[in-house]
Design an enzyme around this catalytic site. Structure first.
Site, mmCIF file in Angstrom:
data_model
loop_
_atom_site.group_PDB
_atom_site.id
_atom_site.type_symbol
_atom_site.label_atom_id
_atom_site.label_comp_id
_atom_site.label_asym_id
_atom_site.label_seq_id
_atom_site.Cartn_x
_atom_site.Cartn_y
_atom_site.Cartn_z
ATOM 1 N N SER A 1 3.346 -4.015 -10.590
ATOM 2 C CA SER A 1 4.567 -3.493 -9.978
ATOM 3 C C SER A 1 5.408 -2.769 -11.022
ATOM 4 C CB SER A 1 5.333 -4.637 -9.307
ATOM 5 O OG SER A 1 6.365 -4.155 -8.492
ATOM 6 N N GLU B 1 1.140 -3.960 0.786
ATOM 7 C CA GLU B 1 2.199 -3.928 -0.215
ATOM 8 C C GLU B 1 3.568 -4.277 0.362
ATOM 9 O OE1 GLU B 1 2.150 -3.426 -3.430
ATOM 10 O OE2 GLU B 1 0.193 -2.551 -3.888
#
Length: 576
Positions: free
Chosen positions: A228, A349
């Site tokens: 991330s 996601e």
């Protein structure tokens, strides 16, 4: 394992407390000298002094090693400075301080920290061989939260049953307004400015070059990676000429990097923060002093709340020096540090952010409604002018086009399922866009993590199934990873706690082997092109599908699954 290690370290710290206080009060010993008296773990000699670690499960762990001077007082919003050498053996049994943060993203991070003295790293190594591959891991958290303490790299250091022993470095770095701030008074002081968090990571990479051989690592085989925000920061370092020769491979877990904010955006938000803080927005010394006189608590108060960022957060941005050009320009013109890359995204996601929204809605928890789904798309794609009168991000009518592609009726009238696909598909197609640009220039390995049933660390909530949510894949690499101190990994069906079992453990073994092989050789297979084929060029480029069992797919099917032909007409990739 991570919980056990942290618990043992904390208990050891408490046991030492009374002795430490009495000795320090008497002026007889410094805290760094206590390692030799209370710890029989391994000792290594570094360029800044000696440090003594601990040993468990055949892995030596050295925690809380400073890689830069504390960025406090006059050093706040300065590039990281050199560590002052210590003379005694430093105790490496406890983690260093967590960097300042307030927005915890539900169970992902925390607790809140106001401690700016936080530039510490940790090293995991078996110590059984020399010149091992190295993984330098950047924790995620939106560049506003997270900490290295949550990442137990024992299995990665061992290589699992199928991989290679590897030296793993985890680190803390400045985040939020402490890590990314553009302001005329700071920018005009004659030092590198703005992207302080990226400069911290570069300082850690320089530390690795000087010291990693002492832990059995090879400074010529350094894979920088992260998940991330860690993937974003990896991309920023690949873009930065200041990182040249500091890393030789890059790992993007929930990446790679498609865009970054502009210098103008960062400056506007920085001046907005200064105004809110009661400081000037000009280039005067008094404005800089006002900013540095702010308490960490006041800065965090303006930075955000436990469930949301405030309006002044920017993260890494194109400043013209540390990050000289936009990702799109770099990837299309070849102006970046070229090296083998490995990266991809999970299949769901957006379920991470969807879960956070529901987490903060209760209790009782309230799932997204149809009206909220439509409102969210309109807010993102409505074609209105941007902040400060900036041009619209998307043309008028874009929201209607997105709604036509993702009608609620196609998802059983479930707003969360529909919103997950809208938000996830954009990210999946952005990743494919970047990989396609890389393919002719560098050796690339792409993946699609699709396993749907791994345990997840948020509580079970009505209407919410994580699937392959953002962050859920971390536990396959870092043993028992479960977010912050409030995270408990739960079975997605029963809602009861559990760890990886059976075939999930095998998938973990396969991914650990790939990550460690890549650190050693730049090839996740170690050698050859199986089971993970190179990405290649054109629509026949290959993705490794990370599921039980592993498989592969081609780019054409990937783009069909995630509607990339549609998103190619919507998504923007600024080149300036």
């Amino acid at each position: 394992m991570r919980s056990k290690i942290v618990s043992e370290a904390r208990h050891a710290s408490l046991r030492r407390g009374a002795v430490v206080c009495s000795l320090l009060a008497a002026g007889l010993v410094s805290s760094s000298a206590l390692a030799g008296k209370n710890n029989d773990g391994p000792i290594v000699s570094l360029t800044d002094g000696q440090v003594q670690g601990t040993s468990a499960s055949g892995v030596n762990v050295f925690r809380g090693i400073p890689y830069a001077a504390p960025p406090v007082g006059k050093l706040r919003w300065q590039p990281p400075q050199a560590v002052k050498r210590w003379n005694n053996v430093r105790d490496g049994s406890s983690f260093g301080n967590t960097c300042p943060q307030v927005t915890e993203l539900g169970a992902f991070a925390g607790p809140t920290s106001v401690t700016e003295d936080c530039l510490y790293l940790n090293v995991f190594t078996t110590g059984s061989s020399k010149k091992k591959g190295v993984i330098v891991w950047i924790h995620g958290g939106g560049n506003v939260d997270g900490e290295s303490n949550d990442y137990d790299a024992t299995k990665l250091a061992q290589g699992g049953p199928d991989g290679r022993e590897t030296v793993v470095v985890t680190l803390n770095y400045r985040m939020g307004l402490f890590g990314y701030l553009s302001h005329p008074a700071l920018n005009g002081e004659g030092h590198l400015s703005g992207n302080y968090g990226i400069m911290d990571i570069q300082q850690a990479l320089r530390w690795v070059q000087r010291n990693i051989a002492a832990f059995g690592g090879d400074p010529n085989r350094v894979a920088l990676g992260g998940q991330s925000a860690g993937a974003t920061d990896t991309g920023a370092n690949v873009l930065s000429p200041m990182s040249a020769n500091l890393l030789t491979r890059a790992i993007y877990e929930s990446g790679p990097l498609p865009t970054l904010p502009s210098a103008a955006t960062a400056l506007g938000r920085g001046q907005g923060f200064a105004t809110a803080a009661g400081c000037g927005t000009d280039a005067s010394k008094s404005s800089a002093q006002c900013l540095r006189d702010l308490t960490p608590e006041r800065i965090l108060q303006l930075q955000g709340t436990p469930n949301a960022n405030g309006p002044y957060i920017v993260g890494p941005f194109v400043d013209g020096t540390v990050i000289p050009i936009t990702p799109e320009k770099a990837w299309t013109t070849g102006q970046f540090n070229k090296m083998p890359v490995m990266g991809g995204r999970v299949q769901d996601e957006a379920n991470f952010s969807i879960g956070i929204t529901e987490y903060f809605s209760g209790q009782p928890f309230v799932p997204m409604t149809a009206a909220q789904y439509t409102s969210a798309l309109q807010a993102t794609y409505n074609g209105n002018a941007g902040p400060g009168g900036a041009p619209p991000a998307y043309p008028a009518g874009t929201a209607d086009r997105v709604l036509a592609q993702y009608p609620l009726s196609a998802f059983g009238n479930d707003p969360m399922k529909a919103y997950n696909r809208v938000q996830t598909d954009t990210q999946k197609c952005q990743a494919d866009h970047v990989l396609h640009l890389w393919a002719p220039q560098i050796t690339s390995y792409a993946y699609d993590f699709t396993y749907q049933d791994a345990p997840y660390y948020f509580p079970k909530m009505p209407g919410f199934k994580p699937g392959a949510a953002h962050t859920i894949d971390i536990q396959f690499l870092f043993d028992n990873w479960h977010g912050g101190q409030l995270g408990v990994n739960l079975d997605q069906t029963t809602g009861q706690p559990r760890e990886l079992t059976g075939q999930e453990t095998k998938l973990s073994d396969q991914l650990v082997a790939a990550w460690t092989n890549f650190a050693w050789s730049g090839n996740p297979n170690g050698s050859g092109n199986s089971p993970w084929p190179k990405y290649g060029a054109g629509n026949n480029a290959k993705y490794l599908v990370q599921d039980i069992p592993l498989s592969t797919s081609n780019r054409k099917d990937y783009r069909t699954n995630y509607k990339c032909d549609f998103w190619d007409t919507v998504l923007l990739y600024p080149s300036e």
